[in-house]
Design an enzyme around this catalytic site. Structure first.
Site, PDB file in Angstrom:
ATOM      1  CE  LYS A 214      -4.271  -1.778   1.982  1.00 59.17           C
ATOM      2  NZ  LYS A 214      -5.193  -1.793   3.115  1.00 59.17           N
TER       3      LYS A 214
ATOM      4  CE  LYS B 120      -6.211  -7.078  -1.367  1.00 57.11           C
ATOM      5  NZ  LYS B 120      -6.489  -6.854   0.003  1.00 57.11           N
TER       6      LYS B 120
ATOM      7  CE  LYS C  46     -13.813  -2.693   1.055  1.00 59.42           C
ATOM      8  NZ  LYS C  46     -12.560  -2.714   1.813  1.00 59.42           N
TER       9      LYS C  46
HETATM   10  P1  TYM Z   1     -10.845  -5.084   3.907  1.00 60.01           P
HETATM   11  O1  TYM Z   1     -11.815  -3.979   4.106  1.00 60.01           O
HETATM   12  O2  TYM Z   1      -9.737  -4.886   2.926  1.00 60.01           O
HETATM   13  O3  TYM Z   1     -11.601  -6.406   3.475  1.00 60.01           O
HETATM   14  C1  TYM Z   1     -12.688  -6.929   4.238  1.00 60.01           C
HETATM   15  C2  TYM Z   1     -12.642  -8.447   4.210  1.00 60.01           C
HETATM   16  O4  TYM Z   1     -12.684  -8.926   2.864  1.00 60.01           O
HETATM   17  C3  TYM Z   1     -11.601  -9.826   2.627  1.00 60.01           C
HETATM   18  N1  TYM Z   1     -11.158  -9.652   1.241  1.00 60.01           N
HETATM   19  C4  TYM Z   1     -11.062 -10.643   0.340  1.00 60.01           C
HETATM   20  N2  TYM Z   1     -11.314 -11.966   0.431  1.00 60.01           N
HETATM   21  C5  TYM Z   1     -11.141 -12.711  -0.685  1.00 60.01           C
HETATM   22  N3  TYM Z   1     -10.712 -12.213  -1.880  1.00 60.01           N
HETATM   23  C6  TYM Z   1     -10.451 -10.895  -2.019  1.00 60.01           C
HETATM   24  N4  TYM Z   1     -10.062 -10.413  -3.178  1.00 60.01           N
HETATM   25  C7  TYM Z   1     -10.621 -10.042  -0.862  1.00 60.01           C
HETATM   26  N5  TYM Z   1     -10.444  -8.710  -0.653  1.00 60.01           N
HETATM   27  C8  TYM Z   1     -10.773  -8.490   0.647  1.00 60.01           C
HETATM   28  C9  TYM Z   1     -10.517  -9.387   3.610  1.00 60.01           C
HETATM   29  O5  TYM Z   1      -9.611 -10.432   3.882  1.00 60.01           O
HETATM   30  C10 TYM Z   1     -11.348  -9.016   4.831  1.00 60.01           C
HETATM   31  O6  TYM Z   1     -11.654 -10.164   5.584  1.00 60.01           O
HETATM   32  N6  TYM Z   1      -7.776  -4.816   7.826  1.00 60.01           N
HETATM   33  C11 TYM Z   1      -9.048  -5.324   7.372  1.00 60.01           C
HETATM   34  C12 TYM Z   1     -10.220  -4.831   8.201  1.00 60.01           C
HETATM   35  C13 TYM Z   1     -10.083  -5.039   9.675  1.00 60.01           C
HETATM   36  C14 TYM Z   1     -10.261  -6.258  10.380  1.00 60.01           C
HETATM   37  C15 TYM Z   1     -10.058  -5.927  11.764  1.00 60.01           C
HETATM   38  C16 TYM Z   1     -10.541  -7.565   9.987  1.00 60.01           C
HETATM   39  C17 TYM Z   1      -9.809  -4.064  10.596  1.00 60.01           C
HETATM   40  N7  TYM Z   1      -9.788  -4.595  11.848  1.00 60.01           N
HETATM   41  C18 TYM Z   1     -10.132  -6.922  12.746  1.00 60.01           C
HETATM   42  C19 TYM Z   1     -10.627  -8.546  10.996  1.00 60.01           C
HETATM   43  C20 TYM Z   1     -10.420  -8.209  12.351  1.00 60.01           C
HETATM   44  C21 TYM Z   1      -9.262  -4.870   5.936  1.00 60.01           C
HETATM   45  O7  TYM Z   1      -8.680  -3.933   5.469  1.00 60.01           O
HETATM   46  O8  TYM Z   1     -10.239  -5.542   5.308  1.00 60.01           O
END
Ligand code: TYM
Length: 333
Positions: free
Chosen positions: A111, A194, A197
């Site tokens: 990032k 991957k 968004k």
């Molecule tokens: P974020 O917002 O990027 O994504 C949310 C969830 O979606 C999953 N994900 C995917 N799974 C499969 N294929 C993909 N292409 C894909 N893109 C995203 C992510 O693995 C995630 O589960 N840091 C985290 C948010 C967070 C969090 C937490 C998660 C903050 N605090 C505590 C668990 C526990 C994030 O940026 O997710």
């Protein structure tokens, strides 16, 4: 009952990757776990964002989660910045985590890009806040996609170091729950990246709000190769784009990828893409209508989030206050 925590950033419309890799797995867990689900707006400001749209995007993300089946009456659904325990514990964790640990985080490297000196400090300590999100609730299970695995390992390192430094057994071990064929849904333009968004190309992803024509067009234009579908999984080994589309159909229909191949072996992508687009549209349209219905009454969404924040604070407040006491802060009396 085991406590579950998971979060999603309101940094755009949720993608099919978010849905298949995470959100969809959150729903059945509500039956037999104490589930806490969070729209992580504090995380969303670690990268460029628009203050004019952040609040709306946060509400839309909450509505999307509810439309996907995350029921605010059967779980705790809230917005991260509404519960101050997260930032209080995150500061303590900034002091527990080692710089060497953070330097190993691949997501920060991705990032921050080449101009790392110019990245925000918040992006660097982002995994400490994520560890605080989970540990503030003594949660033990975290359903996420594959890309979050390294952050969860760090959260365990932080919990263990805190316990060791303060001679306590306070923060429990966290078990990542990375499920199924869709733990890593890839970009439609590049099968080695991957689906995200925040990808600059909208053609690289299916957004949960894309209408039927857009879904069909994006799938039709998705990068593939000229070979027909093989009959065995091994035939997908060097074909990441083909594997991704097969994985999507498997995930959306609840089949094993090998069964999808058995059914569609020998087909060209023209035919297979039509089947996939139809399955996606059928699955996503009820979610879209429900999301629209919810967003017609924003006050009701906000009220559900307020209730969720009250419930979340009631759990996190005593845990984080105890952590502060262990650190040795003078209590406010
Ligand atoms: P974020 O917002 O990027 O994504 C949310 C969830 O979606 C999953 N994900 C995917 N799974 C499969 N294929 C993909 N292409 C894909 N893109 C995203 C992510 O693995 C995630 O589960 N840091 C985290 C948010 C967070 C969090 C937490 C998660 C903050 N605090 C505590 C668990 C526990 C994030 O940026 O997710």
């Amino acid at each position: 009952m085991q406590r579950v925590f998971s979060g999603i950033q309101p940094s755009g419309i949720p993608t099919l990757g978010n849905y298949l890799g995470a959100i969809r797995n959150w729903v059945p867990m509500m039956a037999d776990h104490d589930c806490i689900y969070c729209v992580v707006d504090l995380h969303a400001i670690t990268q460029p964002f628009d203050p004019k749209t952040l609040a709306t995007q946060t509400r839309e993300m909450a509505a999307a989660l509810i439309a996907c089946g995350v029921d605010p009456d059967r779980c705790t659904l809230f917005v991260q910045s509404h519960v101050h325990a997260h930032t209080r514990l995150a500061w303590i964790f900034n002091c527990v985590a080692r710089i060497g640990w953070l330097n190993r985080m691949t997501q920060f490297k991705d990032k921050a890009g080449k101009d790392r000196e110019n990245a925000g400090a918040g992006l660097y300590v982002y995994p400490n806040l994520m560890a605080a999100d989970i540990h503030a609730y003594h949660a033990t299970r975290v359903p996420v996609g594959e890309d979050q695995k390294q952050h969860l390992e760090l959260a365990n390192d932080i919990g263990e170091k805190f316990n060791h430094d303060y001679g306590v057994d306070f923060f429990p071990h966290i078990e990542p729950m990375i499920q199924g064929v869709a733990a890593r849904v890839m970009s439609l333009r590049d099968g080695t990246k991957k689906m995200s968004k925040s990808d600059p190309s909208d053609q690289s992803r299916i957004n949960l709000t894309d209408d039927s024509d857009t879904v069909a067009l994006k799938i039709r234009r998705a990068k593939t190769d000229a070979e027909p579908l093989p009959s065995e999984m091994a035939g997908l080994d060097a074909r990441p784009e083909a594997r991704n589309l097969v994985g999507m159909l498997a995930a959306i229909t609840g089949q094993a990828p090998a069964d999808v191949l058995r059914e569609h072996a020998g087909q060209g992508f023209g035919t297979f893409k039509n089947t996939l687009a139809d399955a996606l549209v059928a699955h996503l349209s009820p979610i879209q209508s429900e999301m629209q219905r919810l967003l017609a009454d924003p006050a009701a969404v906000d009220a559900a989030l307020r209730k969720g924040a009250d419930r979340a604070a009631a759990i996190a407040e005593p845990i984080v206050t105890k952590a502060e006491e262990l650190v040795g802060f003078l209590p406010r009396r």
